[in-house]
Scaffold this motif. Structure first.
Motif, short mmCIF file in Angstrom:
data_model
loop_
_atom_site.label_atom_id
_atom_site.label_comp_id
_atom_site.label_asym_id
_atom_site.label_seq_id
_atom_site.Cartn_x
_atom_site.Cartn_y
_atom_site.Cartn_z
N PHE A 175 31.15 13.86 -32.69
CA PHE A 175 30.17 13.75 -31.60
C PHE A 175 30.17 12.33 -31.03
CE2 PHE A 175 28.66 17.65 -33.50
CZ PHE A 175 28.18 18.37 -32.42
N ASP A 176 30.29 11.32 -31.90
CA ASP A 176 30.34 9.93 -31.41
C ASP A 176 31.55 9.70 -30.52
OD1 ASP A 176 28.02 9.35 -32.81
OD2 ASP A 176 29.07 8.45 -34.52
N ARG A 177 32.71 10.22 -30.95
CA ARG A 177 33.93 10.05 -30.14
C ARG A 177 33.78 10.76 -28.80
NH1 ARG A 177 36.28 10.88 -35.12
NH2 ARG A 177 36.90 13.00 -34.63
N TYR A 178 33.14 11.92 -28.80
CA TYR A 178 32.92 12.64 -27.54
C TYR A 178 32.06 11.80 -26.60
CZ TYR A 178 31.00 15.93 -24.20
OH TYR A 178 30.60 16.53 -23.03
N ARG A 179 30.99 11.21 -27.13
CA ARG A 179 30.11 10.40 -26.28
C ARG A 179 30.83 9.16 -25.74
NH1 ARG A 179 26.47 11.54 -30.53
NH2 ARG A 179 25.17 13.28 -29.93
N GLU A 180 31.72 8.59 -26.55
CA GLU A 180 32.49 7.42 -26.10
C GLU A 180 33.43 7.78 -24.95
OE1 GLU A 180 32.66 5.44 -30.55
OE2 GLU A 180 34.54 5.91 -29.53
N GLN A 181 33.95 9.01 -24.94
CA GLN A 181 34.89 9.43 -23.90
C GLN A 181 34.20 9.75 -22.58
OE1 GLN A 181 37.01 12.73 -25.55
NE2 GLN A 181 38.26 11.44 -26.88
#
Length: 182
Positions: A175-181
């Motif tokens: 989820f964190d990586r998704y938000r960063e993208q």
């Protein structure tokens, strides 16, 4: 001067193709996807017309349609496509794009999606009772399917307590990586 949506948005076409990894030019509107869709009766645009909206770059109409939110993702359309286009994946990409742009024509479905993802992020999997409470809180639909609760509880389908998975940090990392993208 206000900006109006582009009538033929080539960037939209390219974005849908890139995210879905499908060649949308292969769709020649045979209608097999629509003929097999079990939910088509409820759509504002049949599946083949959604594909046509995308092919013609009509982003606003495609993303604001109810059909993309009512799609059951059963993949009948994909199975029936003579050109091997993963139509269900295109519908999924359109939902994600609509969500990113805050265009959710089916508010209850959008609320369910959000509650579902919040449950997965919090527990690593769905905690059904928590999901239902979150969904009711977001929609105010207090009595939707409440008649099913006793049977679901009896059959053990609604646990009263959440059970987190062992590697929860890895799920939260997704989820964190998704938000960063974004």
């Amino acid at each position: 001067m206000s900006s109006s949506p582009k009538a033929f948005d080539t960037e939209f076409i390219a974005e849908v193709q890139r995210e879905s990894e499908q060649n949308l030019a292969l769709c020649y509107q045979c209608g097999n996807c629509t003929a097999g869709c079990p939910v088509s009766f409820a759509y504002d645009y049949p599946v083949n017309q959604i594909m046509r909206l995308v092919q013609t770059g009509r982003k606003q109409e495609a993303l604001s349609s109810h059909a993309i939110w009512l799609c059951a993702s059963c993949e009948t359309c994909t199975t029936r496509c003579p050109n091997d286009i993963d139509v269900a994946r295109v519908m999924d990409v359109l939902r994600h794009m609509a969500r990113r742009e805050n265009i959710v024509s089916e508010k209850a479905v959008g609320a369910f999606w959000k509650a579902f993802l919040e449950s997965v992020e919090k527990h690593g999997r769905v905690f059904e009772l928590g999901l239902m409470a979150n969904y009711v809180g977001k929609t105010g639909r207090m009595f939707t399917d409440v008649d099913l609760a006793p049977m679901a509880l009896r059959k053990g389908k609604l646990g009263l307590k959440a059970h987190d998975i062992k590697k929860l940090a890895e799920i939260r990392g997704i989820f964190d990586r998704y938000r960063e993208q974004k």
